[in-house]
Design an enzyme around this catalytic site. Structure first.
Site, short mmCIF file in Angstrom:
data_model
loop_
_atom_site.label_atom_id
_atom_site.label_comp_id
_atom_site.label_asym_id
_atom_site.label_seq_id
_atom_site.Cartn_x
_atom_site.Cartn_y
_atom_site.Cartn_z
N GLY A 1 0.84 -1.19 0.00
CA GLY A 1 0.00 0.00 0.00
C GLY A 1 0.87 1.23 0.00
O GLY A 1 2.08 1.14 -0.18
N CYS B 1 19.98 1.78 -7.87
CA CYS B 1 20.67 2.59 -6.87
C CYS B 1 22.18 2.55 -7.08
O CYS B 1 22.89 3.48 -6.74
CB CYS B 1 20.33 2.09 -5.48
SG CYS B 1 20.59 0.32 -5.29
N GLU C 1 18.95 1.46 3.20
CA GLU C 1 19.64 1.26 1.92
C GLU C 1 19.05 2.29 0.96
O GLU C 1 17.93 2.12 0.47
CB GLU C 1 19.40 -0.15 1.39
CG GLU C 1 19.91 -1.27 2.30
CD GLU C 1 21.42 -1.36 2.30
OE1 GLU C 1 22.08 -0.74 1.45
OE2 GLU C 1 21.96 -2.06 3.18
N GLY D 1 3.09 4.36 0.97
CA GLY D 1 4.10 4.56 2.00
C GLY D 1 3.61 5.47 3.11
O GLY D 1 3.87 5.24 4.29
P1 NAD Z 1 10.66 5.51 -2.21
O1 NAD Z 1 11.55 5.98 -1.11
O2 NAD Z 1 9.69 6.46 -2.79
O3 NAD Z 1 9.78 4.26 -1.71
C1 NAD Z 1 10.37 3.10 -1.17
C2 NAD Z 1 9.34 2.39 -0.30
O4 NAD Z 1 9.04 3.22 0.81
C3 NAD Z 1 8.00 2.13 -1.01
O5 NAD Z 1 7.51 0.89 -0.58
C4 NAD Z 1 7.14 3.27 -0.51
O6 NAD Z 1 5.75 2.98 -0.55
C5 NAD Z 1 7.64 3.39 0.93
N1 NAD Z 1 7.39 4.70 1.56
C6 NAD Z 1 7.22 5.89 0.96
N2 NAD Z 1 6.99 6.85 1.91
C7 NAD Z 1 7.03 6.23 3.12
C8 NAD Z 1 6.88 6.67 4.46
N3 NAD Z 1 6.66 7.93 4.75
N4 NAD Z 1 7.00 5.75 5.45
C9 NAD Z 1 7.27 4.46 5.18
N5 NAD Z 1 7.41 3.97 3.92
C10 NAD Z 1 7.30 4.85 2.90
O7 NAD Z 1 11.61 4.87 -3.31
P2 NAD Z 1 11.20 4.25 -4.73
O8 NAD Z 1 10.87 5.36 -5.65
O9 NAD Z 1 10.19 3.15 -4.52
O10 NAD Z 1 12.58 3.54 -5.16
C11 NAD Z 1 13.64 4.21 -5.73
C12 NAD Z 1 14.67 4.61 -4.69
O11 NAD Z 1 15.13 3.44 -4.00
C13 NAD Z 1 15.91 5.22 -5.30
O12 NAD Z 1 16.30 6.33 -4.53
C14 NAD Z 1 16.95 4.11 -5.21
O13 NAD Z 1 18.27 4.56 -5.20
C15 NAD Z 1 16.55 3.47 -3.94
N6 NAD Z 1 17.10 2.09 -3.88
C16 NAD Z 1 18.13 1.83 -3.03
C17 NAD Z 1 18.69 0.55 -3.00
C18 NAD Z 1 19.83 0.22 -2.08
O14 NAD Z 1 20.05 -0.96 -1.82
N7 NAD Z 1 20.56 1.19 -1.56
C19 NAD Z 1 18.17 -0.46 -3.82
C20 NAD Z 1 17.11 -0.16 -4.67
C21 NAD Z 1 16.57 1.13 -4.68
#
Ligand code: NAD
Length: 475
Positions: free
Chosen positions: A200, A278, A244, A202
């Site tokens: 759902g 990432c 991460e 975030g």
């Molecule tokens: P995002 O931060 O928007 O969302 C990641 C997750 O967090 C989703 O499930 C989202 O629904 C949830 N989320 C959003 N707001 C939240 C809140 N306030 N509280 C709790 N959960 C919340 O990221 P994205 O757009 O889904 O993914 C891309 C990002 O992920 C890029 O910045 C990428 O670099 C990073 N990433 C990092 C790694 C790593 O291992 N370092 C790996 C893959 C992706």
């Protein structure tokens, strides 16, 4: 149309309490592909309660029980590899060869944890003191859309091995992949409540999970922006966090590099996962004297990229995940042009012959300085910057002049020299002369790329609390 209206709680698929719907769109065709009925705060509460009820039993389970479950999980995921690959293509536009690899990675993450557990010492002695590693408690794992199975499995493998029950919060943009992967988890036969999955928004279900008082560990993979809000919130109860986050990895092309090989490696590091990685090598640092020759090599390397239908095994670059991401990437390409960078290849708009689908053109900018927006911010699309350096010290200065520190690449003929340079870069991983992955090595970021490490032993330790028990029973 496929409707995803269930959560997985207490070992069962059940109707979500949440009612808000999200239309899912196939990024290759722009056709609707399903509806996700999103979990809400009540689903989050139920999932944590369910995990909490499994904690006492699982935290006291034997190594054998944990190892057996991890093997079962690995087998269950491997058995559905074709379906998982298909879901990644349909929902994410992942090119088939890369999608296959990802399904395999997930099975291996469970397998690796099972093997590591055989020799893992939950108790060690220091003189007369026993140091006990105790399961941290209910773990919440929040993962992004660009790495669904790998992110879920690597976190879950560590948690289950350590004795922690898990609530997973996948991205709202990965309902197909979540459903299939959860079916695999279910098939592995974990005790009821040990594994729970609620997909759902975030800011609704994610917030409810991270604020729940029974949660003792949050492992989050996603953007640095959201990671910071989670860390601030976790401070209220000192909930343990592993973050991460994003990256802006440098690819340092050394003076002695073979430029054809260097350009091929830089494109592989930059455009993997349709540029939505990432660990993408998005800042390519090149000796000033070799800039022109390198730009020519880049043009030749980009000409070999096959952009198109992710189901075609020849395809190496698929679409971006959704319209929002497509627009965001276009905005960065415009910004690069406005700030005075020079296009070597690519640019704004869709690639020729692609009227539909969220395809961006593979884009490489030269004449980029490290203070331009495109060199500082994570774009998360196939847009790369070439930046000139004068000598090795200057290359290191630029490589480390970033808020991030997740990954780096070094390309050069003299591997000893490349390794020495790697030692001076502030990043959690540095790969030399290729895009490499070692699943037993730590993974995680310096600086704003995160806190903590996962994979291998580090992922198990990440879900443990250490306790020193002093005083022998027989004095
Ligand atoms: P995002 O931060 O928007 O969302 C990641 C997750 O967090 C989703 O499930 C989202 O629904 C949830 N989320 C959003 N707001 C939240 C809140 N306030 N509280 C709790 N959960 C919340 O990221 P994205 O757009 O889904 O993914 C891309 C990002 O992920 C890029 O910045 C990428 O670099 C990073 N990433 C990092 C790694 C790593 O291992 N370092 C790996 C893959 C992706």
């Amino acid at each position: 149309m496929q409707r995803f209206d269930q959560v997985y709680i207490g070992g069962q698929f059940r109707m979500a309490h949440g009612r808000e719907e999200l239309e899912l769109v196939n990024p290759t065709t722009e056709e609707p592909s399903g509806i996700l009925v999103m979990a809400d705060a009540e689903d989050a509460r139920r999932a944590v309660d369910s995990a909490q009820s499994a904690f006492a039993g699982w935290s006291r389970s034997s190594k054998k029980e944990r190892i057996d479950l991890l093997y079962n999980l690995s087998e269950a995921v491997r058995a559905r590899a074709d379906g998982l690959t298909e879901a990644t293509i349909l929902e994410y536009g992942g090119p088939i060869e890369q999608a296959k690899w990802r399904a395999g990675l997930a099975a291996n993450n469970f397998l690796a944890a099972a093997k590591l557990l055989e020799d893992f010492a939950f108790s060690r002695w220091i003189n007369d003191t026993e140091v006990v590693a105790q399961a941290a408690g209910v773990a919440v794992h929040i993962v992004p859309w660009n790495s669904v199975y790998n992110a879920i499995s690597v976190k879950m493998a560590g948690a289950l091995a350590a004795g922690c029950p898990v609530v997973v919060k996948p991205s709202e943009f990965s309902a197909w992949q979540t459903r299939l992967f959860t079916e695999c988890l279910h098939a592995a036969g974990a005790p009821a409540g040990l594994i729970n999955v609620v997909a759902g928004r975030g800011d609704v279900v994610g917030e409810a999970l991270t604020g729940h008082p029974a949660v003792r560990k949050i492992s989050f993979t996603g953007s640095t922006r959201v990671g910071k809000t989670i860390m601030a919130k976790a401070a209220a109860r000192m909930t343990r966090v592993t973050l991460e986050l994003g990256g802006k990895a440098p690819t340092v092309v050394m003076e002695d590099a073979d430029l054809e090989k260097a350009a091929a490696t830089a494109m592989a590091a930059g455009f993997a996962n349709n540029g939505q990685a990432c660990i993408a090598g998005t800042r390519i640092l090149v000796p000033r004297a070799r800039l022109k020759a390198f730009s020519e090599a880049v043009e030749r390397a980009v000409a070999t990229i096959v952009l198109g239908d992710p189901r075609d095994p020849r395809t190496t670059l698929g679409p971006l995940v959704n319209r929002r991401q497509f627009e965001r990437v276009q905005g960065y390409i415009r910004k690069g042009i406005e700030e005075g960078a020079r296009l070597v290849t690519g640019g704004e708009g869709r690639p020729e012959g692609r009227a539909r689908g969220f395809f961006a053109r593979p884009t490489v900018f030269a004449d980029v300085s490290n203070d331009m927006t495109i060199a500082r911010e994570e774009i998360f699309g196939p847009v790369l910057c070439v930046i000139a350096y004068d000598d090795e010290d200057h290359a290191i200065e630029i490589a480390n002049d970033t808020e991030f520190g997740l990954h780096a690449y070094v390309v050069g003929e003299d591997v000893g020299r490349a390794r020495a340079l790697a030692g001076r870069i502030d990043a959690g991983r540095v790969a030399i002369n290729a895009v490499l992955h070692e699943p037993l090595a730590p993974f995680g970021g310096f600086k704003e790329s995160g806190i903590g490490r996962e994979y291998g032993l580090y992922g198990i330790e990440d879900h443990l609390e250490l306790k020193a028990i002093m005083g022998r029973s027989d004095p």
